[in-house]
Design a protein around this motif. Structure first.
Motif, short mmCIF file in Angstrom:
data_model
loop_
_atom_site.label_atom_id
_atom_site.label_comp_id
_atom_site.label_asym_id
_atom_site.label_seq_id
_atom_site.Cartn_x
_atom_site.Cartn_y
_atom_site.Cartn_z
N LEU A 142 -7.50 18.13 21.08
CA LEU A 142 -6.75 18.90 20.09
C LEU A 142 -5.39 19.32 20.63
O LEU A 142 -4.39 19.33 19.89
N ILE A 143 -5.33 19.67 21.90
CA ILE A 143 -4.04 20.01 22.52
C ILE A 143 -3.09 18.82 22.45
O ILE A 143 -1.92 18.95 22.09
N ALA A 144 -3.61 17.66 22.79
CA ALA A 144 -2.79 16.44 22.77
C ALA A 144 -2.27 16.15 21.36
O ALA A 144 -1.09 15.85 21.17
N HIS A 145 -3.13 16.26 20.37
CA HIS A 145 -2.72 15.96 19.00
C HIS A 145 -1.80 17.04 18.45
O HIS A 145 -0.94 16.75 17.60
N GLY A 146 -1.97 18.28 18.91
CA GLY A 146 -1.02 19.32 18.53
C GLY A 146 0.37 19.01 19.06
O GLY A 146 1.38 19.21 18.37
N LEU A 147 0.43 18.47 20.28
CA LEU A 147 1.72 18.08 20.86
C LEU A 147 2.33 16.90 20.12
O LEU A 147 3.56 16.79 20.01
N ILE A 148 1.48 16.00 19.61
CA ILE A 148 1.98 14.87 18.83
C ILE A 148 2.66 15.35 17.56
O ILE A 148 3.74 14.86 17.18
N ALA A 149 2.05 16.32 16.90
CA ALA A 149 2.54 16.77 15.59
C ALA A 149 3.69 17.75 15.70
O ALA A 149 4.54 17.82 14.81
N LEU A 150 3.74 18.53 16.77
CA LEU A 150 4.73 19.62 16.89
C LEU A 150 6.17 19.17 16.72
O LEU A 150 6.94 19.81 15.99
N SER A 202 2.58 15.52 9.88
CA SER A 202 1.85 15.77 11.11
C SER A 202 0.44 15.20 11.04
O SER A 202 -0.08 14.67 12.02
N PHE A 203 -0.17 15.32 9.85
CA PHE A 203 -1.50 14.75 9.66
C PHE A 203 -1.47 13.24 9.89
O PHE A 203 -2.34 12.69 10.58
N VAL A 204 -0.46 12.59 9.33
CA VAL A 204 -0.35 11.13 9.47
C VAL A 204 -0.16 10.74 10.94
O VAL A 204 -0.84 9.83 11.45
N ILE A 205 0.75 11.43 11.63
CA ILE A 205 1.04 11.10 13.03
C ILE A 205 -0.21 11.25 13.90
O ILE A 205 -0.49 10.43 14.77
N SER A 206 -0.96 12.32 13.66
CA SER A 206 -2.19 12.53 14.42
C SER A 206 -3.26 11.52 14.05
O SER A 206 -3.96 10.98 14.91
N PHE A 207 -3.38 11.24 12.76
CA PHE A 207 -4.43 10.35 12.27
C PHE A 207 -4.31 8.94 12.83
O PHE A 207 -5.31 8.28 13.12
N ILE A 208 -3.07 8.45 13.00
CA ILE A 208 -2.87 7.07 13.44
C ILE A 208 -2.75 6.93 14.95
O ILE A 208 -2.61 5.83 15.46
N ASP A 209 -2.83 8.04 15.67
CA ASP A 209 -2.62 7.97 17.13
C ASP A 209 -3.75 7.22 17.81
O ASP A 209 -4.93 7.42 17.52
N LEU A 210 -3.36 6.36 18.74
CA LEU A 210 -4.32 5.64 19.58
C LEU A 210 -4.10 5.94 21.05
O LEU A 210 -5.04 6.20 21.79
N LEU A 254 0.28 9.80 1.61
CA LEU A 254 0.75 11.03 2.26
C LEU A 254 2.26 10.98 2.54
O LEU A 254 2.96 11.98 2.38
N LEU A 255 2.76 9.81 2.93
CA LEU A 255 4.20 9.69 3.19
C LEU A 255 5.01 9.83 1.90
O LEU A 255 6.08 10.44 1.89
N ILE A 256 4.50 9.26 0.83
CA ILE A 256 5.20 9.40 -0.46
C ILE A 256 5.23 10.85 -0.90
O ILE A 256 6.26 11.36 -1.35
N VAL A 257 4.10 11.54 -0.75
CA VAL A 257 4.06 12.96 -1.11
C VAL A 257 4.97 13.77 -0.20
O VAL A 257 5.67 14.68 -0.66
N SER A 258 4.98 13.44 1.11
CA SER A 258 5.86 14.14 2.05
C SER A 258 7.32 13.98 1.65
O SER A 258 8.10 14.94 1.66
N ASP A 259 7.69 12.77 1.30
CA ASP A 259 9.07 12.51 0.90
C ASP A 259 9.42 13.22 -0.40
O ASP A 259 10.57 13.57 -0.64
#
Length: 268
Positions: A142-150, A202-210, A254-259
């Motif tokens: 969770l810390i790592a994914h928080g850093l991804i989204a921040l 942020s949800f998208v960035i975390s969701f697709i992270d590998l 999600l990207l369309i809604v974000s935009d």
């Protein structure tokens, strides 16, 4: 070449670039309907069975749930830290302001595989010094994914704050409103679209992270992206294409809604 010719050339080049980006996605969607038991071309027929097979796979099902839960936690972390940080960076001047802004945006610049390895090593060092386990735990993930989204939250909210009219906040303060009231009644409504967009992005960035997940996920736990890679090691059918198609639909929506809430092109 006249103005009309240049315009047509530009349109043709734009269409080629767009096709280059979209054709692989379209191919994945197409392949997800192939009836072939082993992925091959041309298809012998079409079926929807791969979508049901994907959901029957426990690794995919658990990975999807874990990815969604992790992404939601990453959104919460990024908003709790990113919104106050953005407000401080835009509204106040203090020593080290530029350095802090660079630090907050650094995870956006560092390659994912490098960031994942660095976090893993850092967690191990903390464990050695404190005897407190972080690597391979849900907390570490969770810390790592928080850093991804921040960084994305900071980027979007900062852009919104910089473009908002400061006179509204000054007027509210001059009428006797305290700092918290000004933020809640004036600033927050002004930046609400950016906050919504930041949460979705942020949800998208975390969701697709590998890259970070593969270093930090613990035993007995997997994310959807790791499940996809593991499945591809031993299987070559359209199940992966079906899972990828669902991801494309989720992420694209999600990207369309974000935009819709905050024009992402303005922030990047």
């Amino acid at each position: 070449m006249g103005a009309i010719g240049i315009h047509r050339l530009y349109a043709a080049l734009s269409a080629l670039v767009l096709a280059f980006v979209l054709l692989p996605l379209g191919a994945i969607v197409w392949v997800s309907f192939f009836a072939n038991r082993i992925l091959s071309f041309p298809p012998t027929g079409y079926t929807l069975s791969w979508y049901g097979r994907a959901w029957e796979q426990e690794a995919f099902r658990n990975g999807f749930i874990t990815s969604v839960e992790t992404a939601l936690c990453a959104v919460a972390i990024s908003l709790v830290l990113g919104v106050p940080a953005s407000l401080a960076l835009v509204r106040y001047r203090f020593p080290g302001r530029d350095a802090i802004q660079t630090l907050l945006l650094a995870p956006m610049i560092v390659p994912g595989i490098v960031g994942g390895a660095a976090l893993f090593i850092a967690f191990i060092e903390v464990e050695v010094l404190t005897d407190f386990e972080i690597a391979g735990t849900l907390g570490g993930l969770l810390i790592a994914h928080g850093l991804i989204a921040l960084p994305w939250t900071v980027r979007l909210v900062t852009a919104s704050l910089a473009g908002s009219n400061l006179s509204f906040e000054e007027a509210a303060a001059s009428l006797g409103a305290g700092p918290f009231t000004v933020f809640r009644r004036v600033t927050l409504p002004l930046i609400r679209p950016a906050i919504v967009a930041a949460a979705l992005f942020s949800f998208v960035i975390s969701f697709i992270d590998l890259e970070k997940s593969i270093f930090l996920v613990g035993p007995g736990r997997t994310t959807l992206q790791i499940a996809l890679v593991s499945y591809l090691e031993w299987n070559l059918d359209s199940t992966v294409a079906a899972v990828a198609t669902v991801q494309i639909l989720i992420i694209g929506t999600l990207l369309i809604v974000s935009d819709r809430y905050a024009k992402l092109a303005r922030a990047f």
